[in-house]
Design a protein around this motif. Structure first.
Motif, PDB file in Angstrom:
ATOM      1  N   ALA A   1      10.003   5.241   3.444  1.00  0.00           N
ATOM      2  CA  ALA A   1       9.644   6.609   3.065  1.00  0.00           C
ATOM      3  C   ALA A   1      10.550   7.065   1.939  1.00  0.00           C
ATOM      4  N   ALA A   2       9.978   7.830   1.019  1.00  0.00           N
ATOM      5  CA  ALA A   2      10.730   8.375  -0.110  1.00  0.00           C
ATOM      6  C   ALA A   2       9.990   9.609  -0.616  1.00  0.00           C
TER       7      ALA A   2
ATOM      8  N   ILE B   1       0.854  -1.183   0.000  1.00  0.00           N
ATOM      9  CA  ILE B   1       0.000   0.000   0.000  1.00  0.00           C
ATOM     10  C   ILE B   1       0.888   1.231   0.000  1.00  0.00           C
ATOM     11  N   GLU B   2       0.582   2.165  -0.895  1.00  0.00           N
ATOM     12  CA  GLU B   2       1.338   3.401  -0.992  1.00  0.00           C
ATOM     13  C   GLU B   2       0.477   4.581  -0.577  1.00  0.00           C
ATOM     14  N   PHE B   3       1.079   5.466   0.207  1.00  0.00           N
ATOM     15  CA  PHE B   3       0.433   6.684   0.679  1.00  0.00           C
ATOM     16  C   PHE B   3       1.217   7.847   0.068  1.00  0.00           C
ATOM     17  N   ARG B   4       0.636   8.517  -0.923  1.00  0.00           N
ATOM     18  CA  ARG B   4       1.317   9.628  -1.600  1.00  0.00           C
ATOM     19  C   ARG B   4       0.548  10.917  -1.352  1.00  0.00           C
ATOM     20  N   ASP B   5       1.236  11.900  -0.750  1.00  0.00           N
ATOM     21  CA  ASP B   5       0.559  13.167  -0.472  1.00  0.00           C
ATOM     22  C   ASP B   5       0.961  14.242  -1.477  1.00  0.00           C
ATOM     23  N   SER B   6       0.258  15.359  -1.434  1.00  0.00           N
ATOM     24  CA  SER B   6       0.522  16.473  -2.354  1.00  0.00           C
ATOM     25  C   SER B   6       1.353  17.565  -1.686  1.00  0.00           C
ATOM     26  N   GLY B   7       2.025  17.220  -0.611  1.00  0.00           N
ATOM     27  CA  GLY B   7       2.855  18.190   0.108  1.00  0.00           C
ATOM     28  C   GLY B   7       4.194  18.412  -0.568  1.00  0.00           C
ATOM     29  N   PRO B   8       5.103  19.082   0.148  1.00  0.00           N
ATOM     30  CA  PRO B   8       6.400  19.434  -0.427  1.00  0.00           C
ATOM     31  C   PRO B   8       7.403  18.283  -0.465  1.00  0.00           C
ATOM     32  N   GLY B   9       7.066  17.145   0.116  1.00  0.00           N
ATOM     33  CA  GLY B   9       8.009  16.031   0.164  1.00  0.00           C
ATOM     34  C   GLY B   9       8.864  16.102   1.416  1.00  0.00           C
ATOM     35  N   ILE B  10       9.812  15.185   1.519  1.00  0.00           N
ATOM     36  CA  ILE B  10      10.676  15.075   2.695  1.00  0.00           C
ATOM     37  C   ILE B  10      12.066  15.575   2.307  1.00  0.00           C
ATOM     38  N   ALA B  11      12.616  16.475   3.102  1.00  0.00           N
ATOM     39  CA  ALA B  11      13.966  16.987   2.829  1.00  0.00           C
ATOM     40  C   ALA B  11      14.943  15.816   2.800  1.00  0.00           C
ATOM     41  N   GLU B  12      15.852  15.830   1.837  1.00  0.00           N
ATOM     42  CA  GLU B  12      16.821  14.730   1.676  1.00  0.00           C
ATOM     43  C   GLU B  12      17.571  14.438   2.974  1.00  0.00           C
ATOM     44  N   ASP B  13      17.927  15.482   3.721  1.00  0.00           N
ATOM     45  CA  ASP B  13      18.653  15.303   4.987  1.00  0.00           C
ATOM     46  C   ASP B  13      17.831  14.537   6.016  1.00  0.00           C
ATOM     47  N   ASN B  14      16.509  14.577   5.891  1.00  0.00           N
ATOM     48  CA  ASN B  14      15.636  13.945   6.876  1.00  0.00           C
ATOM     49  C   ASN B  14      15.224  12.516   6.520  1.00  0.00           C
TER      50      ASN B  14
ATOM     51  N   ARG C   1      16.466   9.738   8.723  1.00  0.00           N
ATOM     52  CA  ARG C   1      16.125   9.823  10.152  1.00  0.00           C
ATOM     53  C   ARG C   1      14.627   9.781  10.412  1.00  0.00           C
ATOM     54  N   ILE C   2      13.832   9.677   9.377  1.00  0.00           N
ATOM     55  CA  ILE C   2      12.385   9.848   9.493  1.00  0.00           C
ATOM     56  C   ILE C   2      11.731   8.871  10.478  1.00  0.00           C
ATOM     57  N   PHE C   3      12.311   7.684  10.655  1.00  0.00           N
ATOM     58  CA  PHE C   3      11.734   6.695  11.566  1.00  0.00           C
ATOM     59  C   PHE C   3      12.441   6.656  12.928  1.00  0.00           C
ATOM     60  N   ASP C   4      13.368   7.580  13.156  1.00  0.00           N
ATOM     61  CA  ASP C   4      14.076   7.633  14.443  1.00  0.00           C
ATOM     62  C   ASP C   4      13.149   8.149  15.538  1.00  0.00           C
ATOM     63  N   PRO C   5      13.189   7.535  16.726  1.00  0.00           N
ATOM     64  CA  PRO C   5      12.383   8.046  17.844  1.00  0.00           C
ATOM     65  C   PRO C   5      12.748   9.496  18.168  1.00  0.00           C
ATOM     66  N   PHE C   6      11.736  10.299  18.423  1.00  0.00           N
ATOM     67  CA  PHE C   6      11.844  11.714  18.812  1.00  0.00           C
ATOM     68  C   PHE C   6      12.272  12.628  17.675  1.00  0.00           C
ATOM     69  N   PHE C   7      12.435  12.112  16.449  1.00  0.00           N
ATOM     70  CA  PHE C   7      12.750  12.983  15.324  1.00  0.00           C
ATOM     71  C   PHE C   7      11.437  13.525  14.757  1.00  0.00           C
ATOM     72  N   THR C   8      11.349  14.838  14.635  1.00  0.00           N
ATOM     73  CA  THR C   8      10.159  15.450  14.052  1.00  0.00           C
ATOM     74  C   THR C   8      10.551  16.713  13.298  1.00  0.00           C
ATOM     75  N   THR C   9       9.782  17.018  12.286  1.00  0.00           N
ATOM     76  CA  THR C   9       9.962  18.273  11.565  1.00  0.00           C
ATOM     77  C   THR C   9       8.834  19.238  11.914  1.00  0.00           C
ATOM     78  N   LYS C  10       7.932  18.802  12.783  1.00  0.00           N
ATOM     79  CA  LYS C  10       6.798  19.640  13.178  1.00  0.00           C
ATOM     80  C   LYS C  10       7.246  20.677  14.206  1.00  0.00           C
ATOM     81  N   PRO C  11       6.540  21.799  14.268  1.00  0.00           N
ATOM     82  CA  PRO C  11       6.878  22.817  15.258  1.00  0.00           C
ATOM     83  C   PRO C  11       6.700  22.287  16.685  1.00  0.00           C
ATOM     84  N   VAL C  12       7.383  22.913  17.629  1.00  0.00           N
ATOM     85  CA  VAL C  12       7.278  22.523  19.037  1.00  0.00           C
ATOM     86  C   VAL C  12       5.811  22.532  19.451  1.00  0.00           C
TER      87      VAL C  12
END
Length: 180
Positions: free
Chosen positions: A151-152, A100-113, A116-127
């Motif tokens: 994730a890609a 199953i693929e989940f594709r959104d219309s957002g800006p995508g994931i920064a290459e640097d992230n 780390r996207i599945f690392d505990p406590f890693f978030t790109t969301k505001p505090v």
């Protein structure tokens, strides 16, 4: 204290129905998860679902629903500033696996992230908006179900999360109390 509370909550969550193993229709789980998140998100978020009918997998429907809810909520958050807020959920069966693929219309994931996207406590969301645990928990749940979560960035834009789960084996016990 906050970290201790989060870890305690994680322990309680992970113990809940951990041993549950039954056959269920994964398409129903996806539909239910999307409905719940869509109600909370509002009418501006459009989710399109295209899945085969009656996709039987084995495991905990509650835990896998949590995975789908996390993926849908992340897509809703990622598309918040997009002109068109959309998530396409599509799936197919290939070699004994449900993909199953989940594709959104957002800006995508920064290459640097991406790494780390599945690392505990890693978030790109505001505090205050996220704990950085949703994807880490989801990754663990999927692994315990014998699957894989990746994730890609989609070549035509947006983030692309792929969820692979083994199909239920015919003749396998349908509930924990049933004999094999």
């Amino acid at each position: 204290e906050r970290t201790r509370d989060i870890v305690d909550a994680l322990k309680r969550f992970s113990a809940t129905d951990r041993d549950e193993r039954r056959h269920f229709d994964f398409a129903e789980v996806v539909e239910r998860a999307v409905q719940w998140v869509a109600k909370a998100t509002g009418s501006q978020f459009d989710v399109r679902i295209e899945l085969p009918a009656d996709i039987q997998v084995a495991g905990s429907p509650g835990q896998l629903q949590q995975v789908v809810m996390n993926l849908v909520q992340n897509a809703a958050d990622a598309t918040e500033k997009s002109r068109e807020r959309r998530l396409d959920v599509s799936g197919h069966v290939e070699g004994g696996e449900l993909i199953i693929e989940f594709r959104d219309s957002g800006p995508g994931i920064a290459e640097d992230n991406l790494g780390r996207i599945f690392d505990p406590f890693f978030t790109t969301k505001p505090v205050g908006r996220g704990t950085g645990l949703g994807l880490a928990i989801s990754y663990g749940i999927v692994e315990r179900h014998g699957g894989k979560l990746t994730a890609a960035n989609h070549p035509r834009g947006g983030a692309l999360f792929s969820l692979r789960l083994p199909l239920a084996v015919v003749g396998e016990a349908h509930d924990p109390g049933a004999g094999a």
